[in-house]
Scaffold this active site. Structure first.
Site, mmCIF file in Angstrom:
data_model
loop_
_atom_site.group_PDB
_atom_site.id
_atom_site.type_symbol
_atom_site.label_atom_id
_atom_site.label_comp_id
_atom_site.label_asym_id
_atom_site.label_seq_id
_atom_site.Cartn_x
_atom_site.Cartn_y
_atom_site.Cartn_z
ATOM 1 N N GLU A 1 -24.586 4.624 30.878
ATOM 2 C CA GLU A 1 -24.868 5.414 29.668
ATOM 3 C C GLU A 1 -23.629 6.170 29.186
ATOM 4 O O GLU A 1 -23.409 6.316 27.988
ATOM 5 C CB GLU A 1 -26.029 6.393 29.920
ATOM 6 N N GLY B 1 -34.708 2.147 30.722
ATOM 7 C CA GLY B 1 -34.167 2.848 31.886
ATOM 8 C C GLY B 1 -33.537 4.159 31.462
ATOM 9 O O GLY B 1 -33.729 5.205 32.076
#
Length: 878
Positions: free
Chosen positions: A315, A278
């Site tokens: 992230e 992803g």
């Protein structure tokens, strides 16, 4: 071992590199040839030799290193040493450099020149294809986690060998060159420029990143001056604005939450057209799939917006938890991923409270529950003895169970204590490595609670408990056993943080249940029991990672509490999810699950209804095999149940509606289409036909497009393929990845096996990027599972050569897991017997186990004596 006794043989077949030499700094120069799909490079590594040795052993894979291009110069020595031998060991991905002389203890510089290929496998240093002014071009991209930096340059490619990196790139002058740090200087020399980057802080190899291509960007700054950019393909920069806003807010929030400022001068985020996972949290240069970073106001759906927000927060959490403090070895991967998953919801909830993301978080827990109820699951802390085993643990245990047990612990210790202890942990281990035990020690110190004892049972053993509850003589009798979807008895035992409430949420009980059985005297229980609306709910708001099985009396009380809207959304979700799991394991009857579903007729919360829908569709797939004669009645019951919701919400958004309404509309209409609801299918086709003529029509907004595409595919068969062809046309014309993915996810839902086969073949064509195959595979409908399995067997050689890592495991799990007979299970076992390599072994085992569980559920349903009557009864009653 004395240096004289060392031999090259002893370094082969080892899980880890030897510890007698460690890198301190890399000076790395890379020269990618974008048209020729190749690269050359050189690296000067400052190495600290800690014991006398004649060998240096480091990682390298798929690189050409000639002995003449290798030398070592001890610090302060006049002369460099040239190796007697340089051995490449492909199966261990190591380079063994042997010298005739013993290398002295202390620092020295190892110089290596190398060459490689810009591969098309989406790992290492690879190429991704994009279009610029109608022309196809290559960009160069890196993806090093878990162990692929070695495919770009020779290095000590393990998370604990942290070092400083000074990177220089030689690239075509017109391109944009990015790395972890800002550019210090560019020197243009005709068609080529040299780009020099600032030195990085101390970091692990898997977080190094380099990107070269043509890009646009949007830019903003945080309150303390950190520059944030979102890079996109040329012409798409407006689609980066939403992610940019989220990133700026997230960096500010995490600076406060972790009590440590973001450590780098800039944060770049970039959308890569070919990308296997992803996103990837490279320090200061985070890479994403386009679907996880770009948001188009006109053509992206609410679900896309939420995906971008959660992935960006995930992230950026890694910049602290993973990058600044790094796991010591892949056994502790869950520390990185479980934590980032949990904290990404904390951030999303902070920015978008109206999204109710903590209720949606239960979907993460459910995914973890499903995998962890298999005998072939693994503990959160899993031994990794070979590099091939690492990819497979990037799974629902590391991410989702990891996140769920962190949430359980935070809920047990309290939010404030948890946060302060985390900040202390990050401060203590900044720029170094930590193990799971180090986190427990910090939380134990901050809270005074026995965190290590509590958590060992959750991370060191696989699985989780089901707590069986009975009410007897004013006492709650509790017993814990390991829950397995097969219905077998597991042997695990846990320290379970029990929470319970009785008749209301105003008073809650909390205690640790660590025996096999316990009786609990609830002081208010006898009083409470006298009430007409008496109910008891364990695992309040589903913060614990365990299931609960109630006796019949307590279960019927909870059904009443759901009908009367006495339970929180999370608890309504939990009762259904637990009952479904117990039913699948043969511990409860399908009949009682269907009666429970009927209790949700006035449900208002998106996540709960989505769970009802998911459960319903899974029952339909099972009954289609177990009792096909009752399938029509079951579908009628479910359509009658869902129709009032659909009538209320309709196809068109109303003013004042929110994010969750948009999510619900898409989920609900898709389900009705899959159930074959004629009115939904006809309306979808009507709107789709207008959309084909006018892509800007307000009649098919992004939130309902997937539903319309699935509905359309229900009308397609081999003699009437018009709808299929129209969708393919839109697929080829759109340049928005989210639209492509929506279409891919719908194509294989067609009930005609021949069409399903065509869609699977289409998936392997050059029209579909390899990374996107998973969306089509996930979309295979009930009618297509056997076709997909036959197809996989025929194409296996091609697939296993073309796909690697997590993508390959997806092919196995999505195709094998839905099968529902023991014959199919035997077939899969036989097929994979000679085809299982280390990188898919775990997935094959888990997938075949799921087939066995499905088959068992089919059998136990067949054995339910009154199922036919119940199906008849419910299809008329509701």
């Amino acid at each position: 071992m004395a240096a004289a006794e060392q031999s090259a043989e002893q370094f082969r077949g080892q899980a880890r590199l030897p510890g007698f030499a460690a890198p301190r700094r890399y000076d790395l120069r890379l020269v990618p040839d974008l048209d020729g799909c190749a690269f050359t490079g050189s690296v000067d590594v400052s190495v600290d030799v800690t014991a006398p040795t004649r060998f240096l052993v480091l990682n390298a894979a798929e690189l050409e290193v000639s002995p003449g291009g290798v030398q070592f110069k001890p610090h302060g020595a006049e002369q460099e040493l040239h190796p007697a031998e340089v051995t490449n060991v492909p199966e261990d991905e190591i380079l063994i450099i042997r010298f005739n002389e013993v290398l002295p203890v202390g620092e020295g510089t190892l110089v290596i020149a190398f060459k490689g290929t810009l591969n098309d496998k989406m790992h290492g240093f690879y190429r991704s294809v994009y279009e610029l002014n109608g022309e196809k071009k290559n960009m160069a991209v890196t993806q090093f986690e878990p162990a692929d930096a070695r495919r770009c340059f020779p290095c000590w490619d393990e998370p604990s060998f942290k070092a400083i990196f000074k990177i220089t790139l030689e690239v075509p002058s017109e391109t944009v060159a990015l790395s972890n740090m800002p550019v210090v200087e560019e020197k243009v020399n005709g068609l080529i420029k040299a780009v020099y980057f600032q030195e990085t802080p101390i970091m692990s190899t898997y977080l190094v990143a380099v990107i070269v291509g043509m890009f646009d960007y949007v830019e903003a700054f945080t309150t303390d001056g950190t520059r944030v950019r979102v890079y996109t393909q040329v012409g798409k920069s407006a689609q980066g604005k939403f992610a940019l806003e989220v990133a700026v807010k997230t960096l500010v929030l995490f600076k406060e939450y972790f009590a440590v400022p973001y450590p780098l001068p800039k944060m770049d985020m970039i959308a890569i057209p070919d990308f296997a996972s992803g996103a990837m949290e490279n320090y200061g240069l985070v890479t994403y799939r386009e679907t996880a970073l770009l948001f188009d106001e006109k053509h992206s759906a609410a679900a896309n917006k939420q995906r971008v927000a959660v992935v960006v927060a995930h992230e950026l959490a890694h910049q602290w938890f993973g990058n600044l403090v790094t796991m010591e070895w892949w056994t502790h991967l869950w520390l990185n991923e479980g934590f980032a998953t949990w904290v990404s919801y904390l951030a999303a909830d902070n920015f978008f409270p109206e999204w109710n993301v903590w209720t949606q978080f239960l979907e993460e827990s459910t995914t973890g529950f499903k995998l962890d109820a298999l005998a072939g699951s693994h503990p959160i802390e899993v031994d990794v003895n070979h590099v091939d085993e690492i990819d497979e643990i990037f799974d629902a245990i590391s991410y989702r169970k990891g996140a769920a047990v962190i949430r359980m612990l935070q809920s047990y210790l309290g939010a404030e204590t948890f946060q302060k202890s985390l900040a202390a942990y990050i401060e203590k281990f900044a720029y170094s490595n930590a193990k799971t035990e180090d986190l427990w020690a910090a939380l134990e110190e901050g809270s005074g609670e026995p965190v290590k004892t509590l958590m060992h049972s959750w991370t060191k053993q696989q699985g989780y408990p089901v707590v069986n509850v009975k009410l007897k003589d004013g006492k709650l009798e509790m017993e814990q056993t390991q829950f397995l979807s097969s219905g077998a008895e597991g042997v695990g035992q846990w320290v379970v943080p029990i929470t319970l409430c009785c008749c209301s949420y105003s008073r809650q009980e909390k205690f640790l249940f660590n025996g096999k059985q316990e009786d609990f005297n609830l002081s208010g229980l006898v009083e409470c029991q006298k009430k007409e609306d008496f109910w008891i709910k364990l695992n309040v708001n589903q913060t614990g990672f365990y299931r609960v099985s109630y006796d019949e009396e307590l279960a019927s009380r909870l059904r009443y509490a759901i009908e009367a809207n006495k339970l929180s959304a999370a608890d309504r979700y939990g009762v259904l999810d637990d009952t479904y799991a117990l039913c699948m394991a043969g511990k409860q009857k399908l009949v009682s699950l269907l009666h429970l579903i009927a209790a949700y007729k006035d449900e208002t919360e998106y996540t709960v209804l989505a769970r009802v829908i998911d459960t319903s569709l899974s029952i339909v797939e099972m009954v289609a095999v177990a009792a096909p004669e009752g399938l029509g009645k079951l579908k009628k019951f479910l359509i009658d149940f869902l129709e009032p919701f659909a009538q209320r919400i309709g196809w068109d958004a109303k003013s004042g509606e929110g994010h969750l309404d948009a999510l619900l509309r898409g989920t609900l209409l898709t389900a009705l289409a899959e159930l074959g609801h004629e009115a939904t299918i006809n309306e979808a086709v009507r709107r789709f036909n207008i959309f084909v003529e006018d892509r800007e029509t307000p009649l098919l907004p992004p939130d309902v497009r997937k539903a319309a595409y699935v509905a359309l595919m229900q009308t397609v068969n081999k003699s009437n393929r018009a709808g299929y062809e129209s969708l393919l046309k839109i697929y080829k014309e759109t340049d928005l990845s989210q639209e492509k993915v929506r279409i891919l996810g719908s194509l294989a839902s067609c009930p005609d096996p021949d069409v399903v086969r065509d869609t699977l073949d289409f998936m392997l064509s050059p029209e579909v990027r390899n990374q996107d195959s998973i969306f089509l595979l996930r979309g295979v409908g009930a009618a297509g599972h056997e076709v997909a399995w036959t197809w996989l067997k025929e194409k296996w050689d091609y697939i296993s050569d073309t796909f690697s890592g997590t993508l390959l495991t997806y092919f196995v799990s999505t195709t094998v897991s839905p099968l529902r007979t023991d014959e199919m299970g035997d077939d899969a076992e036989e097929f994979f017997k000679s085809r299982t390599k280390a990188n898919i072994a775990r997935t094959v085992k888990q997938s075949i186990e799921r087939v066995r569980i499905n088959a068992k559920w089919v059998e136990s349903t067949r054995a339910e004596a009154n199922l036919g009557n119940v199906l008849k009864e419910i299809s008329h009653d509701h």
